[in-house]
Design a protein around this motif. Structure first.
Motif, PDB file in Angstrom:
ATOM      1  N   VAL A  56       0.832  -1.401  -0.059  1.00  0.00           N
ATOM      2  CA  VAL A  56      -0.070   0.260  -0.016  1.00  0.00           C
ATOM      3  C   VAL A  56       1.092   1.119   0.143  1.00  0.00           C
ATOM      4  CG1 VAL A  56      -1.262   0.908   1.477  1.00  0.00           C
ATOM      5  CG2 VAL A  56      -1.878  -1.119   1.157  1.00  0.00           C
ATOM      6  N   GLU A  57       1.740   1.079   0.726  1.00  0.00           N
ATOM      7  CA  GLU A  57       2.363   2.732   0.655  1.00  0.00           C
ATOM      8  C   GLU A  57       3.889   2.741  -0.007  1.00  0.00           C
ATOM      9  OE1 GLU A  57       1.203   4.653   2.905  1.00  0.00           O
ATOM     10  OE2 GLU A  57      -0.327   3.966   4.020  1.00  0.00           O
ATOM     11  N   LEU A  58       4.238   1.543  -0.443  1.00  0.00           N
ATOM     12  CA  LEU A  58       6.071   1.730  -0.738  1.00  0.00           C
ATOM     13  C   LEU A  58       6.033   0.910  -2.636  1.00  0.00           C
ATOM     14  CD1 LEU A  58       7.356  -0.033   2.063  1.00  0.00           C
ATOM     15  CD2 LEU A  58       7.632   2.187   2.079  1.00  0.00           C
ATOM     16  N   ASN A  59       7.297   1.552  -3.205  1.00  0.00           N
ATOM     17  CA  ASN A  59       7.159   1.159  -3.926  1.00  0.00           C
ATOM     18  C   ASN A  59       7.480  -0.962  -4.575  1.00  0.00           C
ATOM     19  OD1 ASN A  59       7.869   0.245  -6.780  1.00  0.00           O
ATOM     20  ND2 ASN A  59       8.185   2.307  -7.252  1.00  0.00           N
ATOM     21  N   ARG A  60       6.469  -1.496  -4.355  1.00  0.00           N
ATOM     22  CA  ARG A  60       7.103  -2.728  -3.858  1.00  0.00           C
ATOM     23  C   ARG A  60       8.173  -3.151  -4.793  1.00  0.00           C
ATOM     24  NH1 ARG A  60       1.722  -3.087  -5.662  1.00  0.00           N
ATOM     25  NH2 ARG A  60       1.296  -4.447  -7.958  1.00  0.00           N
ATOM     26  N   GLU A  61       8.163  -2.674  -6.284  1.00  0.00           N
ATOM     27  CA  GLU A  61       9.108  -3.017  -7.185  1.00  0.00           C
ATOM     28  C   GLU A  61      10.583  -3.342  -7.013  1.00  0.00           C
ATOM     29  OE1 GLU A  61       7.816  -5.448  -9.591  1.00  0.00           O
ATOM     30  OE2 GLU A  61       5.343  -5.108  -9.206  1.00  0.00           O
ATOM     31  N   ARG A  62      10.666  -2.159  -6.089  1.00  0.00           N
ATOM     32  CA  ARG A  62      11.871  -1.183  -5.510  1.00  0.00           C
ATOM     33  C   ARG A  62      12.289  -1.588  -4.343  1.00  0.00           C
ATOM     34  NH1 ARG A  62      13.865   1.504 -10.247  1.00  0.00           N
ATOM     35  NH2 ARG A  62      15.702   1.242  -9.212  1.00  0.00           N
ATOM     36  N   ILE A  63      11.412  -2.099  -3.128  1.00  0.00           N
ATOM     37  CA  ILE A  63      11.568  -2.547  -1.886  1.00  0.00           C
ATOM     38  C   ILE A  63      12.568  -3.581  -1.860  1.00  0.00           C
ATOM     39  CG2 ILE A  63       9.591  -2.507  -1.092  1.00  0.00           C
ATOM     40  CD1 ILE A  63      12.619  -0.093   0.362  1.00  0.00           C
ATOM     41  N   ALA A  64      13.157  -3.475  -0.969  1.00  0.00           N
ATOM     42  CA  ALA A  64      13.895  -5.323  -0.374  1.00  0.00           C
ATOM     43  C   ALA A  64      13.363  -5.005   0.899  1.00  0.00           C
ATOM     44  CB  ALA A  64      15.062  -5.575  -0.651  1.00  0.00           C
ATOM     45  N   ARG A  65      12.089  -6.486   0.861  1.00  0.00           N
ATOM     46  CA  ARG A  65      11.654  -7.102   2.019  1.00  0.00           C
ATOM     47  C   ARG A  65      12.171  -6.763   3.739  1.00  0.00           C
ATOM     48  NH1 ARG A  65      12.426 -10.547   5.515  1.00  0.00           N
ATOM     49  NH2 ARG A  65      10.008 -11.763   7.378  1.00  0.00           N
ATOM     50  N   GLN A  66      14.169  -7.747   3.452  1.00  0.00           N
ATOM     51  CA  GLN A  66      14.838  -7.235   3.871  1.00  0.00           C
ATOM     52  C   GLN A  66      15.494  -5.911   4.650  1.00  0.00           C
ATOM     53  OE1 GLN A  66      15.515  -8.468   1.309  1.00  0.00           O
ATOM     54  NE2 GLN A  66      17.483  -8.292   0.474  1.00  0.00           N
ATOM     55  N   ASP A  67      15.028  -4.924   3.651  1.00  0.00           N
ATOM     56  CA  ASP A  67      15.001  -3.215   4.459  1.00  0.00           C
ATOM     57  C   ASP A  67      14.468  -2.640   5.449  1.00  0.00           C
ATOM     58  OD1 ASP A  67      17.954  -3.886   2.867  1.00  0.00           O
ATOM     59  OD2 ASP A  67      16.538  -2.784   0.935  1.00  0.00           O
ATOM     60  N   MET A  68      13.058  -3.357   5.257  1.00  0.00           N
ATOM     61  CA  MET A  68      12.120  -3.036   6.128  1.00  0.00           C
ATOM     62  C   MET A  68      12.222  -3.900   7.413  1.00  0.00           C
ATOM     63  SD  MET A  68      11.010  -0.368   4.527  1.00  0.00           S
ATOM     64  CE  MET A  68       9.536  -0.136   5.494  1.00  0.00           C
ATOM     65  N   VAL A  69      12.824  -4.936   7.345  1.00  0.00           N
ATOM     66  CA  VAL A  69      12.460  -5.435   9.238  1.00  0.00           C
ATOM     67  C   VAL A  69      12.630  -4.567  10.157  1.00  0.00           C
ATOM     68  CG1 VAL A  69      13.486  -7.606  10.011  1.00  0.00           C
ATOM     69  CG2 VAL A  69      12.337  -8.165   7.514  1.00  0.00           C
TER      70      VAL A  69
END
Length: 296
Positions: free
Chosen positions: A181-194
């Motif tokens: 909903v909030e981020l660019n899922r094509e460019r953000i890495a899941r591990q960067d948000m952990v």
């Protein structure tokens, strides 16, 4: 030069321990100011980039990350944050620095310049605004209208609020919904948000709402025309936390400010567009401040 690392606590006059770390060496120092509820996740890539040629100082606000919660929990918010940074610079022997701000860290950087202009050599303002964040969140006043009720609830039932927040934010579903909903899922890495979700899930909710209340009532808009240092503003075209029009407004109002807009970027531009951010930050430091341009 970027291999040097030192971390410590500065004990403030009211006894609150303030955590900080220094990486690299070289003048001027680059100081990184976090967003609300953050302990540095947004600087994952920019920190080692800057530390190639400069000392980088990262620090945690009161009640954030490894910093302590003040015994008097009224001692939170913008004015204490700026005082804390000034004391931290004194303790670290830093006379002048380039201030980086992400999200609410943009308000911190601008207010610090208002109060300590001679100590600021330049500003890099990323995905933030000059103030009143509840007024512009998702370009709606809904959160502003709900916040007093949420704050009273948290203040009245802090243990229950902490358990609820921890239970919700510790789920994989919460992270995936936020990314969708909030981020660019094509460019953000899941591990960067952990790290962000882990920190927020364990943060004292009373500290969070009291800090947010202070930031929500603060604005440095009147100071923008008086910012007299080279300034780079970076914004994302799809940022729902701080709409990109605020980046444009700051760029128009701050004399000589540069503006980098990433049309598909969201509130986590430094993680989504690492290469572009590093390239423009490097050029800005070189061309506007005469500093060494890090190699690609």
């Amino acid at each position: 030069m970027g291999h040097l690392f030192h971390q410590d606590f500065l004990h403030l006059p009211d006894g609150t321990p303030l955590y900080y770390q220094r990486l690299g060496e070289g003048e001027p120092t680059m100081i990184l100011c976090d967003g609300l509820g953050c302990d540095g996740f947004a600087w994952k890539y920019l920190t080692p980039f800057l530390a190639r040629h400069h000392q980088v100082l990262r620090w945690h606000y009161r009640g954030h990350g490894r910093s302590g919660v003040p015994k008097d929990r009224s001692r939170l918010g913008m004015l204490y944050t700026c005082d804390d940074l000034a004391r931290l610079m004194d303790a670290a022997g830093i006379q002048q620095a380039v201030l980086f701000g992400h999200s609410i860290g943009v308000q911190v950087a601008l207010e610090f310049h208002r109060r300590h202009a001679r100590r600021v050599k330049g500003l890099v303002l990323i995905c933030g605004s000059y103030g009143y964040p509840l007024d512009t969140f998702h370009d709606s006043t809904l959160l502003k209208r709900l916040f007093p009720w949420l704050r009273r609830l948290v203040e009245r039932y802090p243990p229950q609020a902490a358990r609820l927040v921890r239970a919700v934010l510790s789920t994989e579903l919460a992270m995936q919904v936020a990314i969708l909903v909030e981020l660019n899922r094509e460019r953000i890495a899941r591990q960067d948000m952990v790290p962000y979700f882990k920190h927020l899930a364990n943060m004292d909710p009373v500290v969070f709402v009291r800090t947010l209340e202070s930031m929500a009532e603060h604005s440095a808009k009147d100071h923008l025309p008086y910012v007299n240092v080279p300034t780079l503003i970076i914004g994302g075209g799809h940022d729902k936390f701080t709409p990109v029009r605020l980046s444009r407004e700051m760029a128009r109002t701050i004399p000589g400010a540069e503006l980098l807009l990433l049309p598909s970027g969201t509130h986590t531009v430094p993680l989504e567009y690492r290469d572009q951010v590093e390239l423009h930050v490097g050029r800005f430091l070189h061309e506007r401040l005469g500093l060494t341009l890090p190699p690609p």
